[in-house]
Every structure is written in structure tokens, then in C-alpha cells.
Design a protein around this motif. Structure first.
Motif, mmCIF file in Angstrom:
data_model
loop_
_atom_site.group_PDB
_atom_site.id
_atom_site.type_symbol
_atom_site.label_atom_id
_atom_site.label_comp_id
_atom_site.label_asym_id
_atom_site.label_seq_id
_atom_site.Cartn_x
_atom_site.Cartn_y
_atom_site.Cartn_z
ATOM 1 N N GLY B 2 5.976 -6.306 -3.797
ATOM 2 C CA GLY B 2 4.720 -6.062 -3.013
ATOM 3 C C GLY B 2 3.492 -6.370 -3.871
ATOM 4 O O GLY B 2 2.290 -5.579 -3.746
ATOM 5 N N ASN B 4 1.585 -9.093 -3.899
ATOM 6 C CA ASN B 4 0.595 -9.779 -3.400
ATOM 7 C C ASN B 4 0.067 -9.101 -1.917
ATOM 8 O O ASN B 4 0.312 -9.940 -0.942
ATOM 9 N N ARG B 5 -0.275 -7.970 -1.956
ATOM 10 C CA ARG B 5 -0.467 -7.255 -0.662
ATOM 11 C C ARG B 5 -2.074 -7.663 -0.527
ATOM 12 O O ARG B 5 -3.002 -7.897 -1.340
ATOM 13 N N ILE B 11 0.163 -4.939 5.847
ATOM 14 C CA ILE B 11 1.315 -5.578 5.811
ATOM 15 C C ILE B 11 1.411 -6.909 6.520
ATOM 16 O O ILE B 11 1.265 -6.736 7.666
ATOM 17 N N ARG B 12 1.523 -7.910 5.795
ATOM 18 C CA ARG B 12 1.988 -9.260 6.393
ATOM 19 C C ARG B 12 3.405 -9.620 6.540
ATOM 20 O O ARG B 12 4.120 -9.056 5.989
ATOM 21 N N GLU B 15 5.049 -10.284 3.230
ATOM 22 C CA GLU B 15 5.747 -8.928 2.761
ATOM 23 C C GLU B 15 7.198 -8.565 3.057
ATOM 24 O O GLU B 15 8.000 -8.308 2.737
ATOM 25 N N GLU B 18 9.520 -10.980 1.968
ATOM 26 C CA GLU B 18 9.831 -10.763 0.675
ATOM 27 C C GLU B 18 10.917 -9.896 0.482
ATOM 28 O O GLU B 18 11.887 -9.811 -0.390
ATOM 29 N N LEU B 52 8.521 -1.280 6.493
ATOM 30 C CA LEU B 52 7.015 -1.604 6.085
ATOM 31 C C LEU B 52 6.183 -1.357 7.177
ATOM 32 O O LEU B 52 4.856 -1.267 6.984
ATOM 33 N N TYR B 54 5.274 -3.075 10.015
ATOM 34 C CA TYR B 54 4.671 -4.435 10.189
ATOM 35 C C TYR B 54 4.400 -4.390 11.704
ATOM 36 O O TYR B 54 5.048 -4.180 12.478
#
Lengths: 366, 366
Positions: B2, B4-5, B11-12, B15, B18, B52, B54
Motif C-alpha cells: 500500500g 501508493n495509496r 482504495i483503488r 491496491e 497489488e 480492502l 474496495y
DNA sequence: TTGTACGCGTTATCAT
DNA sequence: ATGATAACGCGTACAA
């Protein structure tokens, strides 16, 4: 000109800017804050946009700006007349704004409301309209944390999330009962259906008024969780009559029930108001036209929706209202069904309207 | 993990990808077409997304895919009971789909409809539901050119744009009049308000049935452009009585008008159905509960909305219906207000329901 | 008042 | 079945 048109053939901001001879960002500003442009560029962008028939891409705008131009609305029912009036007010107010309405039906479930709220919030709405003051703890936490204006509608209460517009159902019910007392009634029954929080508070108001007068009896109250209907009004009233044949008035939690009671009285040849008086709630249109005309508590449903949406849009645009909590009040509209001295019930053409007598009672003052 | 949040802390897809150890595009596919993934990756993406929390960004999705997941709905009124039932059907059907409803009110204006259509189409909706078959030429052209499925609701007619679901208002009115003929009535009045295209076609059906029987007279028809209401029903009926005191039945273009006629008869001490029979239209709930109970033409409003939305969603997802045009028909529900041999109008508890006699008439067969 | 550089989060396209 | 790359169209932040 126009060498870099998009595949879909659609006009973008870039095309408008090119035609107007400005940079894209200037064109962009034109649509959001025209005042920020010099008059010359403003008119050039305007005519370029019109000439090209430019329509902004809302998805791109939302993605770039991290916020949408959507107002979320959560209401408990789509069937109920009450909410269709409120909704009309909301849609009317949103019509000339740049915001669009996203409607969802909680079906009178606060768990469903919580679920929908989570969905809505994830889309970063510009604002939110929610019904009532009985959210779950979880919902309340989400709403408190939401970074958009919020209006609670339909009733007022302590501890608003943000803004609030409605009236006191408790006070309104007390006023209805007070009116019946004033007409000389004592054994006043209560008929309620669905029993959502607002109907419950009407019942509370009725109970408190009756207790204050030393007249409360449990058997005078008939309620059910069943959704309301005219037919149900007749059935519940029948229950009430069986329990307490000496009853001299009925306060109905809404007008559909009241109409059902009216018809049931007709079936049983019970004279209204001589034998039994009837008071409804909401003052739907037909109340003024029934025979006899039916007393009801008028509520400002359209105005509630309309004002809620207006306040919300103003708040979104940075103009927060002076008073975040607005009490729209109510009025007891006295008609034949509860008049001690029964007025002529056979006017020339229509029994409606003309003879209405209003008893104004801004709520919040017990 | 995480590292590059996003700034907003949201949450993208990246993520999720990844955490699941796959590329973003694979994660993307999971949400749109899970079957396309190997079982292993599918479960990994699924649990990563859940872990997450998402939530897809719809704006980004719309921008990238060049289409929205919005179903546009254009209806002429928010107040009318009829449309609240239809709407409920539409919302219910959309609830468990990924599509959301964008509602707009044309206020019975086809020019307003054209304007709204232009707005809607610019947002590339996934599908469209429009009311009726009387669009402007311009609207029709836009709809024909639209690259999304479209359903016309409320009535059926020739030359559908795409799909169509409703019934014949003309046939329904003819059936209502036929029922009155069968009960021995001859001087049958017509009461209509608003006079939108569908009410107009009910009038046309009435006129044709009357003419077929050689009984048509212009003075038996009273209409107005005014929005409908119970009160208005009483007023229009009064007009009718003045013109033609010998009238022995009234066909009302909707149930609110019928209720108004009922009350007006009560005021004037006109016996129903002995002196005058009443037939309404739509079969709203209260018709079965009035005194006397009121005959009406039942229409499948909820089903109409629900089926329209279901058909539309299926079509959007590539499953076009076998029959693009669906006739939902209607039923004349015969009740006391139009029974020649008047049945007991004072049953034990409620006059509703039990004694209904149905006259089924699938429309489209004259 | 105007412009530059860049990012928003996802999917389409085309490979592999 | 999976991945790399490049849009999608606009707004924010900052600079000029």
C-alpha cells in the motif's frame, strides 16, 4: 481546425477552446465561474460552445474534481402519497440547478438505509437528503463523517446531523386531540398503521394529550405494522368499535385510514360527526371533498421537499442557511367530520374548500 | 504494501491488484466478467477486494468505458398514483442490478420531454424508459438514433421505437362501456381531466363504443385540461348532470374522479347504482372499500414498471426479449356501483374484496 | 485574468 | 488467461 477530434465524434472542451482561441482551462472556467473571465473571452467561449453544441462530460468532471453533482435522496416509501409530494418538491427545486437527484427507497428499514447510505457515500455525493431522525448508530457515524451537506426531512428533533426541516408529529397529534376536546369529545380512539417512527410519535402525542386530560385508556388504541390502506382503516375501526362501543371520536394517523373509517361508518349507519367524529392526518386533497368533509392536520409536504433541496443546494454552493433547523409547522383544518354544530353538508355544488376553518398551530410550542 | 495509496485515502483497483498479486486489468476484469479469470486469481482478487473494502469509482469507469450504468426514466407526473406504482416497479427491478435510475418529470409536456431527452442522451445512458407513444418528431429521431435499448411504457401502439409494454386504453374504455351496456345502461356520461394522450384514447374508446350502439351524444362528454382531483370529479359530474339530467351511468377516466362523483351523488342523494352507475379507471385500492364499492378497470401498473425495467436491463446485457411488445391487458372489476341487481352493501365488516367479480379482457382483441 | 503540467481511476486495445 | 500501454475529458495546483 478540429484536427484532433475524439473518436466518438463528440465535442470536447479542447475543441471549444480551440475555436474560441483560448486554452482549455479558460473554457473550463467559463462553465464553472463565468465571472472569472474577461468579457471578451467569455463571449467567445460562449459562442464557440453553442456553435459546436458542446455538452460537458460529467464523468470526466467527476473524476477530475473528485466529486459528483449528485444529490442522494433516501426515502422510506415510493407508494405513499406523502412522499410523492415531498419528492415533487425536491425534483422541482433541483430542476434548475446543476445537480441531479439519485433516489433510493429504504422501505422503512433503517438497516436498508444504512446499506444504501454506504453505497451513496462511496460515490461522494454533493449532498444528501435523508428521512427522519432514527438512523442506526452506524448510519449516524457515516453521516457525521460525510463531507457534504445533509438535510433531514419530515420531522424535527434534537441533535441534527446538519440541517433539518419538518415539523413535530407529536405536537401535531396533540393539536388534533385538543381540537376534538374543544368540540366536546372525550372517548377518542386512535387508529394507526405501519407504525414507522413518525406515526409512533403521533401516537405518543395522542397518548400524552389523553393522559393530560385523564382520559387515556389502552383499549382506545388500535395499531398494526401492516402498511396503511383505506380498507385497513375500516378494519381497524371495526376492532376499535368492538372494544369500546361508546367511543365518540377517532383520530386517524393518516387520511387513508380516515377515509376507511368514513366508509365503515357509512356501512354501519353511524352518523358523522353526531355519533362519531373523525380527524385524519396530512390533509390530502380528497378530505375536503368527502361527504361529510373530513377534518385533518395539514402538513407542508411539497414545501418540505422543495425547501430541503433548495437549502441543500445553497449549502453545497457555500451559502449555508441562517437557521439550519426549520420547523414548517402544521394546521388543524376543521371540517364537518368534527364540527360540534354540524354545518350544512349539502352545499350547492361541492362541499369542498369554502367552509374550511383553520386552527393554526406552529409546532414546537406545546 | 500500500505505498501508493491515493490522497483521498480511498482504495483503488491498483491496491486490490497489488494485494492480490495481479495486474490492475485483471482485477478490473474480475468485476466485469469473473468467468474470464482462472479460479485461483479469481478467489485472490475477490478476497483482496473484500479485505480492502474496495468500491469501484463509477466516474472513472464511465470515463474509460465511454458509457454509464444509468437508466434514464421520463415520466409525465410525480403526483399521480398511477406513476408512483410504475416507479416502484422500476426501482424494485433496478435494485439488484448494477444500474441506477435517473428520473425526470416531463409534466405532461412533450417539449419538456424533448429537452430532457437531449440531456439524457448526452450522458450516454445504458437504457431509457419513456412514457407513451406521443413523442415529438425531434424526440423520435433522437430515440431512433440512440444506441441504447429503449422501452416505451403505459400503452401499446404501432411502430415501437424499440420495446414497448402497456395496454390499449382504447380497448379498456370500450370494455368499461360494454360492461355498462350489459348492465342495461344507455345514457352513459364520460368524465375526464388532464386529457393527456392516454386519457384521450380512453375517451376515443368510449366514443366509439357509444357510436357503435347508436347512443353517442356530445353533451354526455365533459372534459377539462385541469389536473385531476376528487373535487374536480364532483364538479365535472355536476356539469354533466346539468346538461343531461337523464343520465344513468358515468364512466370516469380515473378513480379519483370516480370518488368525486360518488361523493357528489351522496350530496345530492342520488342512489348508486339505482339512479346512476359509476365506473372508474385504474382500480386504486380505495375503490374496493368505498360505499358502495366502485367498479373500475384494473391495470397492472407495478408490473408494467417492473417488467419494463427488467426487459431493459436484460436487453442492455445482451438478452433481448422474444417479444419486444408486451400487452399487459386489463380487467373490468365489477363492483356494487355498477351492478344491476345491487348486492348487499353492508357486509359484516368490510365491503371490500370478497364480492369482486372479474371480467377479464386481454386487450388488443376488440 | 490566463496558462502549464499533471493526475483522477478505470477500461480498450493489442499483445503474449 | 494475462499483461503493458495508452487513452478517456476534465479540473486542481501552482505559476505567470
Amino acid at each position: 481546425m478540429g484536427r484532433n477530434r475524439t473518436k466518438s465524434g463528440k465535442i470536447r472542451l479542447a475543441e471549444v477552446a480551440e475555436l474560441a482561441g483560448v486554452s482549455p482551462i479558460t473554457a473550463s472556467r467559463f462553465f464553472r465561474n463565468p465571472e472569472a473571465l474577461s468579457l471578451a473571452k467569455r463571449t467567445r467561449v460562449e459562442s464557440a460552445a453553442r456553435e459546436l453544441g458542446y455538452v460537458p462530460n460529467l464523468a470526466a468532471r467527476a473524476l477530475a474534481s473528485q466529486r459528483t453533482e449528485v444529490i442522494g435522496v433516501l426515502i422510506p416509501s415510493l407508494t405513499n402519497n406523502v412522499f410523492s409530494d415531498v419528492l415533487r418538491g425536491i425534483y422541482d427545486a433541483s430542476e434548475n440547478s446543476r445537480y441531479s437527484i439519485q433516489l433510493s427507497n429504504t422501505r422503512y428499514s433503517i438497516l436498508q438505509e444504512e446499506k444504501l447510505l454506504r453505497l451513496f457515500l462511496a460515490q461522494k455525493p454533493a449532498g444528501l437528503i435523508v428521512t427522519g431522525i432514527d438512523q442506526t448508530t452506524e448510519s449516524r457515524a457515516m453521516l457525521d463523517a460525510a463531507d457534504c451537506p445533509i438535510v433531514q426531512i419530515m420531522e424535527i428533533g434534537p441533535d441534527p446531523i446538519d440541517m433539518m426541516i419538518g415539523f413535530s408529529h407529536y405536537d401535531a397529534a396533540r393539536a388534533a386531540v385538543a381540537h376534538l376536546f374543544a368540540q366536546g369529545h372525550r372517548k377518542i380512539g386512535f387508529v394507526g398503521a405501519r407504525m414507522d417512527p413518525r406515526v409512533q410519535r403521533r401516537l405518543d402525542g395522542y397518548v400524552s394529550a389523553m393522559k393530560d386530560a385523564g382520559l387515556f385508556e389502552q383499549r382506545l388504541v388500535v395499531t398494526t405494522a401492516t402498511p396503511t390502506s383505506v380498507t385497513l382503516g375500516g378494519a381497524l375501526f371495526t376492532d376499535l368499535l368492538t372494544r369500546e362501543p361508546g367511543m365518540d371520536a377517532v383520530f386517524c394517523a393518516n387520511d387513508d385510514l380516515a377515509l376507511g373509517v368514513l366508509f365503515e361508518c357509512r356501512r354501519r349507519e353511524i352518523a358523522i360527526p353526531e355519533q362519531i367524529a373523525i380527524v385524519g392526518f396530512n390533509d390530502l386533497e380528497f378530505m375536503a371533498s368527502a361527504v361529510p368533509t373530513l377534518t385533518s392536520v395539514r402538513t407542508n409536504r411539497y414545501e418540505m421537499g422543495n425547501t430541503a433541496a433548495s437549502m441543500l443546494i445553497d449549502a453545497i454552493d457555500g451559502r449555508r442557511p441562517e437557521h439550519p433547523v426549520l420547523d414548517l409547522g402544521f394546521k388543524v383544518i376543521e371540517r364537518q367530520s368534527s364540527s360540534a354544530r354540524r354545518s350544512d353538508n349539502r352545499p350547492a355544488v361541492s362541499g369542498a374548500g369554502a367552509a374550511n376553518k383553520m386552527v393554526a398551530l406552529p409546532s414546537g410550542h406545546d
